[in-house]
Design a protein around this motif. Structure first.
Motif, PDB file in Angstrom:
ATOM      1  N   ALA A 187      99.772  86.656  26.794  1.00 20.30           N
ATOM      2  CA  ALA A 187      99.010  86.116  25.658  1.00 20.30           C
ATOM      3  C   ALA A 187      97.584  85.819  26.109  1.00 20.30           C
ATOM      4  CB  ALA A 187      99.672  84.833  25.154  1.00 20.30           C
ATOM      5  N   THR A 188      96.666  85.800  25.148  1.00 17.26           N
ATOM      6  CA  THR A 188      95.279  85.442  25.420  1.00 17.26           C
ATOM      7  C   THR A 188      94.811  84.468  24.339  1.00 17.26           C
ATOM      8  OG1 THR A 188      94.465  87.356  24.164  1.00 17.26           O
ATOM      9  CG2 THR A 188      94.728  87.638  26.555  1.00 17.26           C
ATOM     10  N   GLY A 189      93.650  83.896  24.554  1.00 15.32           N
ATOM     11  CA  GLY A 189      93.101  82.975  23.571  1.00 15.32           C
ATOM     12  C   GLY A 189      93.267  81.526  23.955  1.00 15.32           C
ATOM     13  N   PRO A 190      92.767  80.613  23.108  1.00 18.10           N
ATOM     14  CA  PRO A 190      92.767  79.174  23.438  1.00 18.10           C
ATOM     15  C   PRO A 190      94.151  78.551  23.272  1.00 18.10           C
ATOM     16  CG  PRO A 190      91.885  79.525  21.244  1.00 18.10           C
ATOM     17  CD  PRO A 190      92.107  80.900  21.831  1.00 18.10           C
ATOM     18  N   ASN A 191      94.207  77.271  23.629  1.00 20.51           N
ATOM     19  CA  ASN A 191      95.444  76.522  23.472  1.00 20.51           C
ATOM     20  C   ASN A 191      95.935  76.575  22.041  1.00 20.51           C
ATOM     21  OD1 ASN A 191      96.079  75.576  26.015  1.00 20.51           O
ATOM     22  ND2 ASN A 191      95.032  73.610  25.787  1.00 20.51           N
ATOM     23  N   PRO A 192      97.254  76.639  21.847  1.00 21.38           N
ATOM     24  CA  PRO A 192      97.789  76.649  20.484  1.00 21.38           C
ATOM     25  C   PRO A 192      97.442  75.360  19.743  1.00 21.38           C
ATOM     26  CG  PRO A 192      99.545  76.311  22.095  1.00 21.38           C
ATOM     27  CD  PRO A 192      98.319  76.678  22.873  1.00 21.38           C
ATOM     28  N   GLY A 193      97.213  75.492  18.448  1.00 23.18           N
ATOM     29  CA  GLY A 193      96.926  74.323  17.632  1.00 23.18           C
ATOM     30  C   GLY A 193      95.490  73.886  17.711  1.00 23.18           C
ATOM     31  N   PRO A 242      94.644  89.693  32.980  1.00 20.64           N
ATOM     32  CA  PRO A 242      94.187  88.397  32.466  1.00 20.64           C
ATOM     33  C   PRO A 242      95.110  87.872  31.371  1.00 20.64           C
ATOM     34  CG  PRO A 242      92.879  90.154  31.517  1.00 20.64           C
ATOM     35  CD  PRO A 242      93.808  90.808  32.511  1.00 20.64           C
ATOM     36  N   GLY A 243      95.048  86.579  31.153  1.00 16.85           N
ATOM     37  CA  GLY A 243      95.850  85.971  30.093  1.00 16.85           C
ATOM     38  C   GLY A 243      96.787  84.914  30.618  1.00 16.85           C
ATOM     39  N   HIS A 244      97.806  84.580  29.807  1.00 19.48           N
ATOM     40  CA  HIS A 244      98.737  83.522  30.192  1.00 19.48           C
ATOM     41  C   HIS A 244     100.135  83.816  29.657  1.00 19.48           C
ATOM     42  CE1 HIS A 244      97.006  82.146  26.263  1.00 19.48           C
ATOM     43  NE2 HIS A 244      98.271  81.835  26.004  1.00 19.48           N
ATOM     44  N   ILE A 245     101.095  83.030  30.112  1.00 20.34           N
ATOM     45  CA  ILE A 245     102.469  83.149  29.638  1.00 20.34           C
ATOM     46  C   ILE A 245     102.514  82.696  28.180  1.00 20.34           C
ATOM     47  CG2 ILE A 245     104.834  82.290  29.919  1.00 20.34           C
ATOM     48  CD1 ILE A 245     104.249  81.976  32.899  1.00 20.34           C
ATOM     49  N   ASN A 303      97.204  75.176  28.268  1.00 29.08           N
ATOM     50  CA  ASN A 303      96.263  75.058  29.372  1.00 29.08           C
ATOM     51  C   ASN A 303      95.970  73.600  29.708  1.00 29.08           C
ATOM     52  OD1 ASN A 303      92.824  75.954  30.043  1.00 29.08           O
ATOM     53  ND2 ASN A 303      94.563  76.152  31.393  1.00 29.08           N
ATOM     54  N   ALA A 304      96.063  73.270  30.999  1.00 30.55           N
ATOM     55  CA  ALA A 304      95.774  71.925  31.495  1.00 30.55           C
ATOM     56  C   ALA A 304      95.158  72.067  32.876  1.00 30.55           C
ATOM     57  CB  ALA A 304      97.043  71.078  31.555  1.00 30.55           C
ATOM     58  N   PRO A 305      93.876  72.420  32.966  1.00 26.68           N
ATOM     59  CA  PRO A 305      93.264  72.701  34.268  1.00 26.68           C
ATOM     60  C   PRO A 305      93.430  71.562  35.266  1.00 26.68           C
ATOM     61  CG  PRO A 305      91.809  73.394  32.501  1.00 26.68           C
ATOM     62  CD  PRO A 305      92.927  72.635  31.857  1.00 26.68           C
ATOM     63  N   THR A 306      93.802  71.923  36.475  1.00 22.17           N
ATOM     64  CA  THR A 306      94.007  70.951  37.539  1.00 22.17           C
ATOM     65  C   THR A 306      92.759  70.106  37.788  1.00 22.17           C
ATOM     66  OG1 THR A 306      95.687  72.290  38.637  1.00 22.17           O
ATOM     67  CG2 THR A 306      94.491  70.757  40.009  1.00 22.17           C
ATOM     68  N   THR A 307      91.599  70.699  37.608  1.00 21.98           N
ATOM     69  CA  THR A 307      90.360  69.982  37.908  1.00 21.98           C
ATOM     70  C   THR A 307      90.192  68.713  37.080  1.00 21.98           C
ATOM     71  OG1 THR A 307      89.256  71.494  36.362  1.00 21.98           O
ATOM     72  CG2 THR A 307      89.115  72.033  38.707  1.00 21.98           C
ATOM     73  N   ALA A 308      90.866  68.611  35.940  1.00 21.32           N
ATOM     74  CA  ALA A 308      90.746  67.421  35.097  1.00 21.32           C
ATOM     75  C   ALA A 308      91.644  66.278  35.556  1.00 21.32           C
ATOM     76  CB  ALA A 308      91.058  67.769  33.646  1.00 21.32           C
ATOM     77  N   ASN A 309      92.397  66.492  36.637  1.00 18.29           N
ATOM     78  CA  ASN A 309      93.273  65.430  37.151  1.00 18.29           C
ATOM     79  C   ASN A 309      92.536  64.435  38.032  1.00 18.29           C
ATOM     80  OD1 ASN A 309      95.552  66.604  35.961  1.00 18.29           O
ATOM     81  ND2 ASN A 309      95.929  67.904  37.746  1.00 18.29           N
ATOM     82  N   VAL A 310      91.319  64.776  38.437  1.00 23.36           N
ATOM     83  CA  VAL A 310      90.584  63.940  39.381  1.00 23.36           C
ATOM     84  C   VAL A 310      89.207  63.610  38.830  1.00 23.36           C
ATOM     85  CG1 VAL A 310      91.825  64.906  41.364  1.00 23.36           C
ATOM     86  CG2 VAL A 310      89.659  65.946  40.636  1.00 23.36           C
ATOM     87  N   GLU A 317      89.007  79.690  31.436  1.00 23.34           N
ATOM     88  CA  GLU A 317      88.628  81.083  31.212  1.00 23.34           C
ATOM     89  C   GLU A 317      89.696  82.061  31.707  1.00 23.34           C
ATOM     90  OE1 GLU A 317      86.257  79.606  34.875  1.00 23.34           O
ATOM     91  OE2 GLU A 317      86.898  78.833  32.901  1.00 23.34           O
ATOM     92  N   ARG A 318      90.438  81.675  32.729  1.00 26.58           N
ATOM     93  CA  ARG A 318      91.539  82.534  33.184  1.00 26.58           C
ATOM     94  C   ARG A 318      92.706  82.450  32.202  1.00 26.58           C
ATOM     95  NH1 ARG A 318      93.159  81.679  39.269  1.00 26.58           N
ATOM     96  NH2 ARG A 318      94.239  83.648  38.883  1.00 26.58           N
ATOM     97  N   TYR A 319      93.017  81.239  31.760  1.00 25.60           N
ATOM     98  CA  TYR A 319      94.080  81.061  30.772  1.00 25.60           C
ATOM     99  C   TYR A 319      93.794  81.859  29.506  1.00 25.60           C
ATOM    100  CZ  TYR A 319      96.715  78.712  27.046  1.00 25.60           C
ATOM    101  OH  TYR A 319      97.503  78.453  25.951  1.00 25.60           O
ATOM    102  N   ARG A 320      92.569  81.787  29.024  1.00 28.01           N
ATOM    103  CA  ARG A 320      92.219  82.460  27.776  1.00 28.01           C
ATOM    104  C   ARG A 320      92.135  83.975  27.923  1.00 28.01           C
ATOM    105  NH1 ARG A 320      88.792  77.901  27.780  1.00 28.01           N
ATOM    106  NH2 ARG A 320      87.037  79.163  28.551  1.00 28.01           N
ATOM    107  N   GLY A 321      92.113  84.465  29.157  1.00 27.89           N
ATOM    108  CA  GLY A 321      92.035  85.903  29.385  1.00 27.89           C
ATOM    109  C   GLY A 321      90.626  86.443  29.403  1.00 27.89           C
ATOM    110  N   GLU A 322      89.643  85.567  29.534  1.00 19.75           N
ATOM    111  CA  GLU A 322      88.256  86.016  29.552  1.00 19.75           C
ATOM    112  C   GLU A 322      87.882  86.643  30.887  1.00 19.75           C
ATOM    113  OE1 GLU A 322      86.219  82.423  28.673  1.00 19.75           O
ATOM    114  OE2 GLU A 322      87.075  82.245  26.658  1.00 19.75           O
ATOM    115  N   THR A 323      88.551  86.244  31.940  1.00 14.18           N
ATOM    116  CA  THR A 323      88.311  86.775  33.277  1.00 14.18           C
ATOM    117  C   THR A 323      89.572  86.632  34.106  1.00 14.18           C
ATOM    118  OG1 THR A 323      86.883  86.633  35.235  1.00 14.18           O
ATOM    119  CG2 THR A 323      87.481  84.562  34.180  1.00 14.18           C
TER     120      THR A 323
END
Length: 275
Positions: A269-275, A184-187, A192-199, A171-177
């Motif tokens: 930029a905002t929005g979901p992952n490209p592609g 808000p937004g991203h480079i 997007n690859a949230p750290t929480t999915a590493n564990v 939600e931070r990457y997408r610019g929702e909050t």
């Protein structure tokens, strides 16, 4: 040397290993009080905000500390040139990952993160201590350059030609909050690859093969040029650690979104992952 260590391995480490308690919660108080209530025997507390980062400013909320300040902090914590170092916390592994990355950036190659943290130690029925070792005894001197890093321009270029992973929540990457930083937004171009999915649910890292498959699906593999950023260079270090477990080298944009978004000339930029 492996990048993570199991509870069973830590329980059997040789005398002289420096154990660092790096309890840190984003937006929360320092972990010194929790450390005082009980910690792994022999561990010394290290404050992420005060000792593993410089003062907040144009370089972000957790810029790199001055090498001389880092040297002093690590010597107080008993870190030696030729001593193994183990770092842990009681939350999500972000603080220890920052310590792991920073120590390696400073030239120490014998540092590992306790997989599963203090929860795994307690689950194994191992003891805690309230005794605080006296400070000092370390002889390590920080010599920067041991880990690749990116500045803002380099991160922007890497997003265009390689793979720049954004380790923040979706939600931070997408610019929702944006609960912390200015914008808000991203480079632009980041994935997007949230750290929480590493564990897994137990806080332990996923197997190396699973991590490699996760990152490969995002375009990150050993032959790719990979960079990582997050909010302020803390959870991004956890992503770098996960990539290392998967055998994928990567550079960290330490200033991360806290530095990028503070500069009004930087595109967003905002929005979901490209592609």
């Amino acid at each position: 040397m492996e990048h993570i260590i199991s509870v069973a391995e830590l329980a059997d480490v040789p005398d002289g290993t420096a154990i660092l308690d790096v309890r840190y919660r984003m937006g929360g108080p320092p972990g010194a009080e929790e450390y005082a209530k009980g910690h792994i025997p022999g561990a010394r507390y290290v404050d992420l905000d005060a000792e593993l980062a410089g003062p907040p400013g144009a370089g972000g909320r957790h810029p790199l500390p001055r090498p001389e300040d880092l040297t002093a902090a690590l010597r107080r914590a008993g870190v030696g040139r030729d001593r193994d170092v183990v770092v842990y916390d009681d939350w999500n592994g972000w603080g220890p990952a920052r310590a792991w990355w920073l120590l390696r950036w400073a030239g120490h190659r014998r540092v590992r993160v306790l997989d599963g943290g203090l929860a795994a130690w307690k689950a194994a029925g191992l003891p805690l201590s309230t005794e605080e070792p006296a400070p000092g005894g370390g002889d390590f001197t920080a010599a920067p350059g041991g880990m690749p890093e990116l500045d803002a321009d380099q991160a922007a270029g890497l997003a265009r030609r390689g793979v720049l992973l954004d380790a923040r929540a979706g939600e931070r990457y997408r610019g929702e909050t944006e609960p912390i930083d200015r914008t808000p937004g991203h480079i632009p171009g980041a994935v997007n690859a949230p750290t929480t999915a590493n564990v897994g649910p137990d806080g332990r890292f996923l197997p190396a093969g699973d991590l490699a498959a996760r990152f490969a699906a995002l375009g990150a593999h050993p032959a790719a040029e990979v960079g990582v950023y997050c909010g302020s260079g803390v959870s991004g270090a956890h992503e770098i650690l996960a990539l290392a477990v998967a055998g994928i080298p990567a550079a960290l944009y330490v200033g991360s979104w806290s530095a990028w978004s503070a500069d009004p000339t930087r595109p967003v930029a905002t929005g979901p992952n490209p592609g």
